[in-house]
Write a protein that holds these residues in place. Structure first.
Motif, PDB file in Angstrom:
ATOM      1  N   ASN A   5      46.494  36.689  38.232  1.00 28.13           N
ATOM      2  CA  ASN A   5      46.755  37.524  37.063  1.00 28.13           C
ATOM      3  C   ASN A   5      47.215  36.716  35.857  1.00 28.13           C
ATOM      4  N   LEU A  26      43.749  46.493  39.932  1.00 30.19           N
ATOM      5  CA  LEU A  26      42.803  46.626  38.825  1.00 30.19           C
ATOM      6  C   LEU A  26      43.072  47.874  37.986  1.00 30.19           C
ATOM      7  N   CYS A  68      47.794  44.563  35.347  1.00 33.02           N
ATOM      8  CA  CYS A  68      46.606  43.708  35.371  1.00 33.02           C
ATOM      9  C   CYS A  68      46.353  43.162  33.968  1.00 33.02           C
ATOM     10  N   TYR A 112      37.761  40.565  33.788  1.00 32.97           N
ATOM     11  CA  TYR A 112      37.929  41.861  34.451  1.00 32.97           C
ATOM     12  C   TYR A 112      36.573  42.481  34.782  1.00 32.97           C
TER      13      TYR A 112
END
Length: 215
Positions: free
Chosen positions: A144, A176, A181, A188
């Motif tokens: 992350n 997610l 996130c 992503y």
């Protein structure tokens, strides 16, 4: 084996239209690792893709103290400039599973790096050797926060996320969806793409990820 002898052996390996035979290069790496590998490690001039790839394989096959192997690993990282060499180095470093804490501490020296392949080294070692109950939460935290300013670092992180989805679907899906996130939009969305392409992820999970795409 001396470097010039090794170069001759590499030149003798048959090529296909896809390049050098990886099984044959691995065979040579095992031979070096069982012999005077220190001479090769010290004198390799990295003058070709094959020599770099061979070096990555040799590090994974050497039987030595973990501190010695981590030094070889560290010294080689600045020469990693290709995703194939990067991933071969990381995936073949299976001793990480025998000394997970030691290798983890070593990896954390690179978790804040802004260099493309140093970041990818972290993500690929993690996805290859640390997706287990003891480490999974820490792995997600590291992914992350990794640098994803460059293409291959983005792809490494996305690959890791997709691999986690195959093994820890609920945990990954919650990550997610969460506000915690902090993956950039490209990484992503690439993670979602890799999840949908994965054979390890159920159709149900793939369907649920369709609504997560960032615009």
């Amino acid at each position: 084996m001396k470097l010039e002898e090794i170069k001759k052996e590499i030149n003798g390996i048959k090529r296909t239209k896809f390049g050098i035979s990886i099984p044959e290069l691995r065979k040579l790496a095992r031979k070096i690792a069982k012999g005077d590998y220190k001479d090769f490690i010290k004198n390799n001039d990295y003058s070709s893709f094959e020599l770099k790839l061979l070096h990555a394989f040799v590090i994974g096959y050497i039987k030595d103290d973990i501190s010695v192997l981590l030094k070889y690993f560290k010294d080689f990282i600045p020469h990693v400039d290709d995703w194939c060499i990067n991933d071969s180095l990381c995936q073949n470093f299976t001793i990480a599973r025998k000394y997970p804490d030691t290798v983890w501490d070593f990896l954390m020296n690179y978790k804040n790096s802004k260099k493309e392949f140093e970041s990818r080294v972290v993500s690929v070692v993690l996805l290859s050797h640390y997706l287990n109950d003891e480490y999974i939460d820490r792995v997600i935290d590291v992914l992350n926060s990794l640098n994803t300013d460059d293409y291959y670092s983005q792809m490494g992180t996305a690959w890791a996320v997709a691999t986690i989805m195959g093994k820890y679907s609920e945990k990954c899906l919650n990550y997610l969806k969460s506000n915690k996130c902090s993956l950039d939009k490209i990484t992503y969305n690439k993670s979602l793409q890799k999840i949908r392409e994965s054979f390890r992820v159920s159709d149900e999970i793939k369907f649920l990820t369709k609504e997560l795409k960032r615009l």
